[in-house]
Each structure stands twice: as C-alpha cells, then as structure tokens.
Design an enzyme around this catalytic site. Structure first.
Site, PDB file in Angstrom:
ATOM      1  N   TRP A 167       5.741  -3.550  13.420  1.00 64.28           N
ATOM      2  CA  TRP A 167       6.671  -3.285  12.322  1.00 64.28           C
ATOM      3  C   TRP A 167       8.054  -2.847  12.799  1.00 64.28           C
ATOM      4  O   TRP A 167       8.902  -2.505  11.992  1.00 64.28           O
ATOM      5  CB  TRP A 167       6.085  -2.232  11.368  1.00 64.28           C
ATOM      6  CG  TRP A 167       5.422  -1.074  12.071  1.00 64.28           C
ATOM      7  CD1 TRP A 167       4.088  -0.968  12.357  1.00 64.28           C
ATOM      8  CD2 TRP A 167       6.033   0.110  12.600  1.00 64.28           C
ATOM      9  NE1 TRP A 167       3.824   0.212  13.033  1.00 64.28           N
ATOM     10  CE2 TRP A 167       5.004   0.896  13.187  1.00 64.28           C
ATOM     11  CE3 TRP A 167       7.343   0.601  12.635  1.00 64.28           C
ATOM     12  CZ2 TRP A 167       5.249   2.127  13.797  1.00 64.28           C
ATOM     13  CZ3 TRP A 167       7.578   1.829  13.246  1.00 64.28           C
ATOM     14  CH2 TRP A 167       6.546   2.573  13.814  1.00 64.28           C
ATOM     15  N   GLU A 208      -3.868   8.532  15.058  1.00 60.71           N
ATOM     16  CA  GLU A 208      -3.503   7.131  15.322  1.00 60.71           C
ATOM     17  C   GLU A 208      -2.423   7.076  16.382  1.00 60.71           C
ATOM     18  O   GLU A 208      -1.473   7.863  16.345  1.00 60.71           O
ATOM     19  CB  GLU A 208      -2.867   6.486  14.082  1.00 60.71           C
ATOM     20  CG  GLU A 208      -3.757   6.206  12.922  1.00 60.71           C
ATOM     21  CD  GLU A 208      -2.958   5.550  11.792  1.00 60.71           C
ATOM     22  OE1 GLU A 208      -1.894   4.945  12.041  1.00 60.71           O
ATOM     23  OE2 GLU A 208      -3.393   5.685  10.644  1.00 60.71           O
ATOM     24  N   ARG A 224       0.861  -1.189   0.000  1.00 63.76           N
ATOM     25  CA  ARG A 224       0.000   0.000   0.000  1.00 63.76           C
ATOM     26  C   ARG A 224       0.895   1.236   0.000  1.00 63.76           C
ATOM     27  O   ARG A 224       2.118   1.131   0.094  1.00 63.76           O
ATOM     28  CB  ARG A 224      -0.883   0.010   1.235  1.00 63.76           C
ATOM     29  CG  ARG A 224      -0.055   0.023   2.506  1.00 63.76           C
ATOM     30  CD  ARG A 224      -0.625   0.849   3.607  1.00 63.76           C
ATOM     31  NE  ARG A 224       0.268   0.789   4.753  1.00 63.76           N
ATOM     32  CZ  ARG A 224      -0.109   0.940   6.001  1.00 63.76           C
ATOM     33  NH1 ARG A 224      -1.366   1.156   6.285  1.00 63.76           N
ATOM     34  NH2 ARG A 224       0.765   0.902   6.982  1.00 63.76           N
ATOM     35  N   ASN A 239      -3.711   8.262   3.298  1.00 68.25           N
ATOM     36  CA  ASN A 239      -3.164   7.827   4.584  1.00 68.25           C
ATOM     37  C   ASN A 239      -1.676   8.086   4.582  1.00 68.25           C
ATOM     38  O   ASN A 239      -0.945   7.559   3.743  1.00 68.25           O
ATOM     39  CB  ASN A 239      -3.421   6.328   4.804  1.00 68.25           C
ATOM     40  CG  ASN A 239      -3.086   5.917   6.218  1.00 68.25           C
ATOM     41  OD1 ASN A 239      -3.688   6.408   7.167  1.00 68.25           O
ATOM     42  ND2 ASN A 239      -2.098   5.058   6.366  1.00 68.25           N
ATOM     43  N   GLU A 240      -1.236   8.930   5.486  1.00 68.36           N
ATOM     44  CA  GLU A 240       0.194   9.187   5.676  1.00 68.36           C
ATOM     45  C   GLU A 240       0.925   9.408   4.350  1.00 68.36           C
ATOM     46  O   GLU A 240       1.807   8.633   3.967  1.00 68.36           O
ATOM     47  CB  GLU A 240       0.839   8.039   6.461  1.00 68.36           C
ATOM     48  CG  GLU A 240       0.302   7.910   7.872  1.00 68.36           C
ATOM     49  CD  GLU A 240       1.032   6.854   8.700  1.00 68.36           C
ATOM     50  OE1 GLU A 240       1.669   5.962   8.110  1.00 68.36           O
ATOM     51  OE2 GLU A 240       0.938   6.919   9.933  1.00 68.36           O
ATOM     52  N   GLU A 272      -0.803  -6.865   9.344  1.00 69.86           N
ATOM     53  CA  GLU A 272      -0.786  -6.202  10.653  1.00 69.86           C
ATOM     54  C   GLU A 272      -1.494  -7.004  11.741  1.00 69.86           C
ATOM     55  O   GLU A 272      -1.992  -6.434  12.708  1.00 69.86           O
ATOM     56  CB  GLU A 272      -1.374  -4.794  10.514  1.00 69.86           C
ATOM     57  CG  GLU A 272      -0.530  -3.980   9.552  1.00 69.86           C
ATOM     58  CD  GLU A 272      -0.832  -2.508   9.542  1.00 69.86           C
ATOM     59  OE1 GLU A 272       0.114  -1.718   9.610  1.00 69.86           O
ATOM     60  OE2 GLU A 272      -2.017  -2.157   9.456  1.00 69.86           O
ATOM     61  N   LYS A 273      -1.517  -8.325  11.578  1.00 71.09           N
ATOM     62  CA  LYS A 273      -2.291  -9.132  12.546  1.00 71.09           C
ATOM     63  C   LYS A 273      -1.636  -9.179  13.920  1.00 71.09           C
ATOM     64  O   LYS A 273      -2.278  -9.538  14.897  1.00 71.09           O
ATOM     65  CB  LYS A 273      -2.545 -10.536  12.011  1.00 71.09           C
ATOM     66  CG  LYS A 273      -1.315 -11.300  11.611  1.00 71.09           C
ATOM     67  CD  LYS A 273      -1.723 -12.632  10.986  1.00 71.09           C
ATOM     68  CE  LYS A 273      -0.543 -13.315  10.316  1.00 71.09           C
ATOM     69  NZ  LYS A 273      -0.031 -12.571   9.152  1.00 71.09           N
ATOM     70  N   PHE A 274      -0.353  -8.809  14.008  1.00 70.86           N
ATOM     71  CA  PHE A 274       0.285  -8.796  15.331  1.00 70.86           C
ATOM     72  C   PHE A 274       0.322  -7.396  15.937  1.00 70.86           C
ATOM     73  O   PHE A 274       1.046  -7.135  16.886  1.00 70.86           O
ATOM     74  CB  PHE A 274       1.696  -9.390  15.254  1.00 70.86           C
ATOM     75  CG  PHE A 274       1.679 -10.830  14.826  1.00 70.86           C
ATOM     76  CD1 PHE A 274       0.904 -11.757  15.515  1.00 70.86           C
ATOM     77  CD2 PHE A 274       2.410 -11.265  13.738  1.00 70.86           C
ATOM     78  CE1 PHE A 274       0.852 -13.085  15.120  1.00 70.86           C
ATOM     79  CE2 PHE A 274       2.369 -12.584  13.331  1.00 70.86           C
ATOM     80  CZ  PHE A 274       1.586 -13.501  14.026  1.00 70.86           C
ATOM     81  N   HIS A 275      -0.447  -6.481  15.352  1.00 71.87           N
ATOM     82  CA  HIS A 275      -0.519  -5.109  15.882  1.00 71.87           C
ATOM     83  C   HIS A 275      -1.610  -5.058  16.943  1.00 71.87           C
ATOM     84  O   HIS A 275      -2.681  -5.635  16.774  1.00 71.87           O
ATOM     85  CB  HIS A 275      -0.860  -4.154  14.738  1.00 71.87           C
ATOM     86  CG  HIS A 275      -0.569  -2.719  15.031  1.00 71.87           C
ATOM     87  ND1 HIS A 275      -1.326  -1.973  15.902  1.00 71.87           N
ATOM     88  CD2 HIS A 275       0.395  -1.894  14.565  1.00 71.87           C
ATOM     89  CE1 HIS A 275      -0.839  -0.739  15.951  1.00 71.87           C
ATOM     90  NE2 HIS A 275       0.211  -0.666  15.151  1.00 71.87           N
TER      91      HIS A 275
HETATM   92  C1  GAL Z   1       0.358   3.673  10.431  1.00 70.08           C
HETATM   93  C2  GAL Z   1      -0.695   3.472   9.362  1.00 70.08           C
HETATM   94  C3  GAL Z   1      -1.784   2.521   9.803  1.00 70.08           C
HETATM   95  C4  GAL Z   1      -1.174   1.287  10.430  1.00 70.08           C
HETATM   96  C5  GAL Z   1      -0.277   1.709  11.557  1.00 70.08           C
HETATM   97  C6  GAL Z   1       0.350   0.561  12.286  1.00 70.08           C
HETATM   98  O1  GAL Z   1       1.512   4.193   9.922  1.00 70.08           O
HETATM   99  O2  GAL Z   1      -1.276   4.697   9.016  1.00 70.08           O
HETATM  100  O3  GAL Z   1      -2.585   2.175   8.698  1.00 70.08           O
HETATM  101  O4  GAL Z   1      -0.445   0.615   9.477  1.00 70.08           O
HETATM  102  O5  GAL Z   1       0.763   2.502  11.041  1.00 70.08           O
HETATM  103  O6  GAL Z   1       1.215   1.006  13.309  1.00 70.08           O
END
Ligand code: GAL
Length: 674
Positions: free
Chosen positions: A326, A318, A122, A160-161, A366-369
C-alpha cells in the site's frame, strides 16, 4: 542513577503461552480445506503458537442478520487446538457485511466534505451509529458465547486498527453524540463559548443544537472546536472498543482483550487513554520502506508501544515479512531484515512477534502483500527466514518478561499534535513529527534507549526529558515539567513548545507560557524562516524552519544567531532551576546538529555517550532480576566487532572477548547481573 534490574515474571504475556508468541493473522476462509492441512503442518514445523483468526469474517459468521454459521470456525479452532496452536480471536467489527450497509446506510461515515463513504472496503463506520452498536453487540456476544471458553482461545483481538483508515465522521449520529460529549465536558454553553473563544468572528452559541461538527466551511474553522472534535472522535471510537471488551470480559473471563494500535503512526487516537483500557498492549508496525532510516522509525514505534504498556511486555500484532502493498513503492526486505526488525521489537519489550499474514492472498486488495508463506510457498527465502526466526524466538524463551530500562523520555501528547496540525500556524513548515524524529534519531545514534511519556506523567525515574515539539501544554503539564527540573532533571525543549493551553488559547503569560520560568527566557516574537532559508549559529551549525526573537531572563546563551531574522540574538540557551537545568533550542537542527549542540546537556543529565560507537549498530538491553540480554543489530553491510562476555542466547555458546556481528546480522548476549 544506577542501573537496577526491574522485577520480572517469567510467564508469557499471553496466559497459556510459555514461549514468546510467534505467528500472525490467519485467514483460512480464503482457502480450501486441503490448504488448511498444509497450513497447520507448516505452522507446527516452524513453532507458530498464536494466530489471529476471524478479523474480517463477519459476513461468514452471520450471513444474514441474526443467523449464525460457526461450522467453519469450529473446524479451524479444533484443528489449531489439536496442533497446540493458540487462537487470538478477532471480533469482525471493522468490516460489517453488505446486508448491514443495505439496511443501515445512516451508519456510514461521512467525510468533512459531506461525502458518505461506500461499501467495498473495510474499517469504516460511524462510531456513534446506534445500528452499528447493536450489530456489534450481537456478533460479539455470539462469538463470546461460542468460543469464550474454548481451550484454544488465548486472546481476544477486538476490531482492527480503530481509527484507520477513517477516524472522524461527520454523520448525523456523530454530530448528536458530539453535542452530548460537549455538554458533559463543559456543563454550560457559557463555559463552551468561553473555551472556544466564540466572541471571535461572532460564533457565539445560544442552544446546544446550534453546534455542528467542524465540517468544511468558507475558511478556517474555530480551532478549539476542531480540537474538541478530534478528542471526541478518539473517545467515540474508544467507547466502541470498551463496549466489546465488556461483553468479552463478562462471557469469556480470564481471557485478555486487546486491540491493535499503530503507536506512532495513527494520528487520530489518544493512545495514552486507550492503553488504560486494554488488558495487553498490542501494536502493528510497518516499515516506511523507502526511508533509509526505516529501522530507526521502527525503534521509535516500539519504544512508544513499550511506553504505552507502562514498561510491561507487549505484543507485536502485525508487521510484514517483506514488502507491503500500500505504499507508493513497496520495498522488499533484504536478507536478514526480517530477523533484525523482529529482534528490534523484541529487544524493546515485545514478548510476541506476529505477522500480517500467514499465507499470501491470491485475490483481493492485498494480494501483493508479503506473508510468512508467500505465493512461492514454503520453498522460499521468506519462509526460510521466518522459520529461522521462529527457532530463535524459541531459544529466547527464558527471556520472557524481562524489561527495558530508559533514562531518557520524550514528551508526546496527541492533543498537542492535533492542535498544532490545524490551519493558520506561523509556518506551514512546522512539523512536530519531524522534530521528534530528529531528536529521537540523535539519541538512537548514541545507543540511548528512550521512553515516551505524557507531559503530565510521573517523570521522576528519568534523568533527561525532551520536549522537541509540545505546542499545547496544560497547566498540570507545565507544573510537572518544572518539578522535574527543580528536582535535578535535565530538560531539553524545542521551538514552538508551550505556546497554547488546552483550548488552543494563548494564555496571558509570557511565552512559552508553560516553560518561560523553567527555560529562563521569554519569546518576544516568532521569526520563522522562508522556504529553504537557513539561519547560521555562532557554534558553526545552521538552523532551518524557525527562529525566535527572545529575551533571556535568567538563561545563559550557549549559541547566538549570526544570520537570519534573529541575528545577534540567542539561539540555544541553558537555564538552571533548583537542582536541574533546562535547555532551549529555538531552531530546527538535524540529528547531527543536535548531537554537536547538545552534548553538554547529556553531561548535565550524567549520561555518558560513547561518540566513537558505530551508530548503525543498534544496541538495546533487556533486564531480568539476575540476567541481562544485550541485543546487537548490525544495520551495516560490514562485519562489526565488539568486546563482550557472556553466552550467546541463541546458540548457547560461550562468548568472550572480541565478538563478531555479521553484516546485517544480529547477536544476543546473555550475562548475569548483580
Ligand atoms: C494493517 C491491517 C492488516 C493489513 C496490513 C497490511 O494495517 O491491520 O489487516 O491490511 O495493514 O500491511
């Protein structure tokens, strides 16, 4: 300077919300309908009032070019509306569908090494690709026509960002757009050749189409060309935002438009320019979990965001309830940390605390977020802490619109950072970021609230201005800083500041060119240190990374070097100019070293610092017309005590005399002011 309360409004930052915004990214498309029912029930229970939807939903909304399917999103809107939850609607342009990439491979971004990036992730596109622009216009128009006047809609969350994870693109469309941008900036090739210093290495251009993006070459590429490409990239992405914003303003009048910044952690966007274009400043922040001082960096990011918002309240779009997924090691937040982090953002001006994301994904990258509802569900520590935060934010409703006042500002300029980060600088150990962190941490430990300011901004409201690392300075910035000092301000400048002009050129003036007269000195030669080498100072401190061989013209020497290449010469100086003073620190000192060396500079600025305070007790004040909120965040594992009077803003209990703040805990004390 006396503390006066700025004028406030008691309205929420997001129209239609009369409480601090609380919620997060909501991705119902990842779940079956029965989970949606549970989501809404839980959201209502914990006071969620704003969720961001649709951020990555392009292919669901437009499964084939020009064919739209809004049924699922209609349902989401209606359910949220029925529950009284506001929608921050994402435009999904950070994630174009697979069909788009199949049709328009030329819209893919290309790296500096010439590699086109593939689908499957993405946040990637050439900002200058015409097909991308057309596709964005189509989906954004369709969304605005469908939902632009929906009663649940509170905010537009564009893209997004921007700039992450890719900013610069070396594709053909970008090269064409870069040439147009250059022609606008320079008018003639003669001006461009002059600005870029193309006489060096025989790089003179005779036609505009000879100019390329500064892609990987045999050795270092013209630094002025690279600097302009960085400026162009920020502008090109900003144009993408403005294109979407203008459609939304037209079709959805009265609904504010934002895009989520990454205040101090996106190196590629000049947010001073971006901040002028958004209706509400919003920011994403994630802790660098491995750093023990991650909470200090959080404070710095929040102070930067408030500064981008010109002091007005802003939205934390966020952050995480616990670990991210990550980083190299994803450190879980300790009990109480979610609340401390959230209240630090709030105390520094955020009138909305949102998380990524509502419910933890079961598939995908991102399942471990962490999330508000983790995989373990609502019977979990994280959900319980998030629910408690929701209650506390509800209790703080009366504080909406209160402001933060800072007497000190750190100068911050993305253009300077881009220029300094290029190759072939006098030392690879130079780091503007580390320098700023050192100075910020020193002031954070003193409990001093700090703004960030562009070097050309109005500095009149500050007593103290710091330029820890300002390599590039325009003539306007130099004049601005000089008038600040002449008018009675105190300046502290760090090494390798005021070195080049706007084209990364060394002007024909004594170094530091923008600061020589203000600092009352000239630099005869840079004398960087070897790796690991230190230079001792006469005041008992040791510097690293850098020293200068300098001549004090009017400055007084405060400390000299006793060892190192500049031994015997001045290390720290103080000059007076007009009604103010200007300090220069020609080496790198850690926060404790700065505290010891620069205490007299704070006296110059008439800032009284309480050196006996517990440095890990964060203290920030939000001010209303007649009320102050004193926020205390205890980052230690001990109960701390302080003398204070007022009302506990959360429990409503009166507080008088000695007040306890539990280990890792928070207190917000409200008291009236004149
Ligand atoms: C941000 C992003 C989100 C998500 C998040 C995870 O940078 O905008 O979509 O990926 O990180 O920490």
């Amino acid at each position: 300077m006396t503390l006066t309360a700025p004028a406030t409004t008691r309205a929420g930052i997001v129209p239609g919300l009369d409480r601090i915004a609380f919620g997060g990214d909501y991705n119902p498309e990842q779940w079956p309908r029965e989970v949606w029912d549970d989501d809404i029930k839980l959201m209502t229970e914990i006071g969620v009032n704003l969720v961001s939807v649709g951020i990555f939903s392009w292919v669901l909304l437009e499964p084939r070019e020009g064919q739209f399917d809004f049924a699922w999103l209609d349902d989401v809107f209606d359910r949220l509306h029925a529950a009284g939850i506001g929608v921050s609607l994402g435009t999904p342009t950070a994630s174009p569908p697979a069909w788009f990439w199949k049709q328009h491979p030329d819209a893919r971004p290309v790296t500096r090494d010439g590699i086109p990036l593939g689908f499957g992730s993405r946040g990637m596109m050439s900002p200058s690709a015409p097909a991308y622009a057309a596709a964005c216009e189509r989906i954004v128009t369709a969304l605005a026509e469908r939902y632009g006047t929906h009663p649940a809609l509170r905010l537009w969350h564009v893209h997004n960002e921007y700039g992450a994870p890719v900013s610069e693109s070396y594709d053909t469309h970008s090269v064409d757009a870069f040439r147009v941008w250059l022609a606008k900036r320079y008018g003639t090739l003669e001006h461009l050749n002059d600005a870029w210093g193309t006489a060096f290495w025989g790089q003179r251009y005779g036609e505009w189409d000879e100019i390329d993006a500064p892609r990987r070459a045999a050795t270092t590429v013209n630094p002025a060309q690279r600097l302009d490409f960085a400026r162009f990239t920020s502008d090109a992405l900003l144009a993408c935002f403005v294109r979407e914003r203008d459609i939304l303003h037209r079709l959805s009048p009265g609904i504010p438009v934002t895009t989520n910044f990454m205040a101090t952690s996106c190196p590629a966007m000049d947010y001073w320019k971006w901040a002028r274009e958004v209706d509400i400043v919003s920011n994403d922040h994630y802790l660098t979990g491995e750093r023990r001082d991650a909470h200090v960096l959080l404070a710095m990011d929040a102070d930067m965001t408030r500064s981008l918002a010109a002091g007005k309240p802003w939205l934390l779009m966020e952050h995480s309830t616990s670990a991210v997924n990550w980083q190299d090691r994803n450190i879980a937040k300790r009990p109480g940390e979610l609340e401390r982090n959230s209240l630090s953002h709030w105390a520094r001006g955020a009138d909305g605390i949102l998380f990524f994301q509502w419910r933890a994904s079961r598939s995908g990258a991102e399942k471990f977020h962490s999330a508000i509802v983790p995989h373990q569900g609502a019977q979990s520590r994280i959900f319980t802490e998030a629910a408690e935060l929701g209650r506390h934010l509800g209790d703080l409703r009366d504080a909406l619109g209160t402001r933060v006042h800072a007497r000190a500002a750190i100068l911050w300029d993305w253009e300077s950072f881009w220029a300094q980060d290029l190759e072939w600088r006098p030392s690879k150990d130079l780091s503007h970021r580390r320098q700023i962190e050192n100075y910020y941490t020193w002031l954070w430990q003193l409990g001093l609230t700090v703004d960030f300011a562009h070097p050309e901004a109005d500095l009149a409201s500050y007593d103290l201005v710091l330029a820890p690392s300002l390599y590039l300075m325009s003539e306007a910035a130099a004049a601005n800083v000089e008038s600040f000092v002449r008018a009675g301000g105190t300046l502290i400048a760090g090494y390798f500041s005021g070195i080049v002009g706007v084209h990364d050129n060394v002007p024909a003036a004594p170094l530091p060119h923008g600061l020589s007269a203000v600092l009352g000195l000239s630099i005869d030669e840079f004398a960087p240190l070897r790796s690991g080498e230190t230079a001792d100072l006469s005041n008992g401190l040791s510097g690293t990374v850098w020293t200068d061989l300098l001549t004090a013209t009017s400055a007084r020497t405060i400390a000299t070097y006793t060892t190192g290449p500049a031994a015997g010469g001045a290390a720290i100086t103080r000059n007076t100019l007009g009604a103010g003073s200007a300090w220069y620190v020609s080496t790198e000192l850690d926060p404790d070293g700065l505290a010891s060396a620069l205490a007299p500079a704070l006296e110059d600025a008439r800032i009284r610092a309480d050196s006996a305070r517990e440095p890990q007790l964060e203290h920030i004040t939000r001010l209303g017309d007649d009320v102050a909120y004193e926020v205390y965040l205890n980052h230690t594992d001990r109960t701390l005590r302080l003398q204070t009077d007022g009302t506990d803003a959360v429990s409503g209990e009166p507080v008088g005399g000695e007040t306890e703040i539990a280990a890792g805990g928070t207190r917000i004390i409200r008291h009236p002011i004149q």
